[in-house]
Scaffold this motif. Structure first.
Motif, short mmCIF file in Angstrom:
data_model
loop_
_atom_site.label_atom_id
_atom_site.label_comp_id
_atom_site.label_asym_id
_atom_site.label_seq_id
_atom_site.Cartn_x
_atom_site.Cartn_y
_atom_site.Cartn_z
N ILE A 163 0.84 -1.21 0.00
CA ILE A 163 0.00 0.00 0.00
C ILE A 163 0.87 1.25 0.00
O ILE A 163 0.60 2.21 -0.75
CB ILE A 163 -0.93 0.00 1.23
CG1 ILE A 163 -1.99 -1.11 1.08
CG2 ILE A 163 -1.62 1.36 1.39
CD1 ILE A 163 -2.85 -1.29 2.32
N LEU A 164 1.92 1.26 0.82
CA LEU A 164 2.81 2.43 0.88
C LEU A 164 3.44 2.72 -0.49
O LEU A 164 3.43 3.86 -0.96
CB LEU A 164 3.91 2.19 1.92
CG LEU A 164 3.52 2.30 3.39
CD1 LEU A 164 4.66 1.81 4.28
CD2 LEU A 164 3.19 3.76 3.73
N ILE A 165 3.98 1.69 -1.10
CA ILE A 165 4.66 1.88 -2.39
C ILE A 165 3.67 2.29 -3.47
O ILE A 165 3.93 3.22 -4.25
CB ILE A 165 5.40 0.58 -2.80
CG1 ILE A 165 6.50 0.27 -1.78
CG2 ILE A 165 5.98 0.72 -4.19
CD1 ILE A 165 7.13 -1.09 -1.96
N PHE A 166 2.51 1.60 -3.52
CA PHE A 166 1.52 1.90 -4.56
C PHE A 166 0.98 3.31 -4.42
O PHE A 166 0.89 4.06 -5.40
CB PHE A 166 0.39 0.88 -4.49
CG PHE A 166 -0.60 1.00 -5.62
CD1 PHE A 166 -0.40 0.32 -6.81
CD2 PHE A 166 -1.73 1.80 -5.49
CE1 PHE A 166 -1.31 0.44 -7.86
CE2 PHE A 166 -2.64 1.93 -6.53
CZ PHE A 166 -2.43 1.24 -7.72
N ALA A 167 0.61 3.70 -3.20
CA ALA A 167 0.05 5.04 -2.99
C ALA A 167 1.06 6.12 -3.35
O ALA A 167 0.69 7.15 -3.94
CB ALA A 167 -0.41 5.18 -1.54
N ARG A 168 2.32 5.90 -3.01
CA ARG A 168 3.34 6.90 -3.31
C ARG A 168 3.57 7.01 -4.82
O ARG A 168 3.68 8.12 -5.36
CB ARG A 168 4.63 6.55 -2.60
CG ARG A 168 5.74 7.58 -2.81
CD ARG A 168 6.92 7.32 -1.92
NE ARG A 168 7.95 8.33 -2.10
CZ ARG A 168 9.08 8.40 -1.41
NH1 ARG A 168 9.33 7.48 -0.48
NH2 ARG A 168 9.96 9.35 -1.65
#
Length: 296
Positions: free
Chosen positions: A121-126
């Motif tokens: 989620i962190l990587i995708f959202a960023r």
């Protein structure tokens, strides 16, 4: 010891032989496929209702959610397997690291998979410049169906059962390991801890999140659903650990309860140790989310 006989349910729905190889569809695999599909539809229903979100702006579009699901599935598999290897069997897998990808041998850690999902989620959202809190809440909303069906499939597989009990709903699970109960004469009934977890992690969270998201305006407060997931799952897992059979690698003559951290017979299981940070994080995240002003 009295108990309910384990129902005659095969872990395999059907199997076929092709070219000398046996292919089977198991309830466990079907549970997660159906659970992910149901969670996806639930999240899409929320994303298609702008009025549920702060300022009328959903966290992402349905196509972006579909792309994120691929990342999350990879996060679950990689994190779950690495978590199991490093948390529950570090000695063996450090000596045999090439066996870590051997998923067919069994062994997955929820907490490891949970960390994998967080990283996805962190990587995708960023990368896609999406609001992290809204994305996390969307995935939290979609998670309970898979947990519900996954725990039911654990029961069907007669795995992850609980400690021996003489309560009327104790289940007599098959297999030598399940029937190896010290001091018990005859059939050994155990807590159906898989069903306890299905009720807390799955059914309760599913109903609660549906009300929070579609009736009580929780999606207008970023991180509120995520914090609630941390708190409810962590608390539920912590409590169920009291009646869940401990991990075999922690059981010894001086530690029959399988406590990972203990002193004079008192302590915590590995599942409880891993759940405490989730509970604390959930309380903190909920407190922050509730202090935020909700945009019109």
């Amino acid at each position: 010891m009295n108990g309910i006989p384990f129902p005659e349910i095969s872990p395999e729905i059907f199997s076929i032989s092709l070219g000398g190889f046996e292919f089977a569809l198991r309830w466990y695999a079907l549970a997660y496929i159906v659970g992910i599909l149901l969670g996806w539809r639930l999240a899409v229903a929320a994303l298609r209702r702008p009025r549920l979100w702060a300022g009328g702006n959903p966290a992402m579009t349905p196509p972006e959610l579909e792309n994120l699901l691929s990342w999350i599935i990879l996060g679950i598999i990689a994190g779950g397997r690495l978590g199991y290897a490093l948390i529950y069997q570090p000695g063996y897998y450090l000596a045999h690291p090439w066996e870590i990808p051997f998923l067919w041998q069994g062994g997955m850690s929820f907490h490891g998979g949970f960390i994998g999902v967080i990283l996805a989620i962190l990587i995708f959202a960023r990368r896609h410049k999406l609001p992290l809190g809204g994305v996390a809440d969307t995935i939290a909303l979609a998670t309970p169906p898979a947990l519900l069906l996954g725990r039911i499939s654990n029961f069907i597989n007669a795995e992850l059962w609980g400690r021996p009990t003489d309560l009327p709903w104790g289940v007599i699970f098959p297999g030598a390991a399940a029937q190896d109960c010290a001091g018990v004469a005859g059939a050994c009934a155990r807590h159906p801890s898989q069903l306890y977890e299905a009720g807390i992690e799955g059914l309760f969270l599913l109903v609660l999140f549906a009300l929070m998201a579609f009736r009580w305006g929780a999606l207008k407060r970023p991180w509120l659903l995520s914090g609630t997931f941390f708190l409810v799952y962590g608390t539920g897992r912590f409590l169920v650990e009291f009646v869940r059979q401990p991990d075999a690698q922690f059981v010894s003559v001086g530690n029959p309860l399988g406590l990972a951290l203990h002193l004079d017979g008192w302590g915590l299981t590995m599942g409880q140790l891993l759940s405490l940070p989730m509970i604390l994080a959930g309380l903190a995240v909920i407190a922050v989310a509730r202090r935020r002003t909700v945009p019109a």
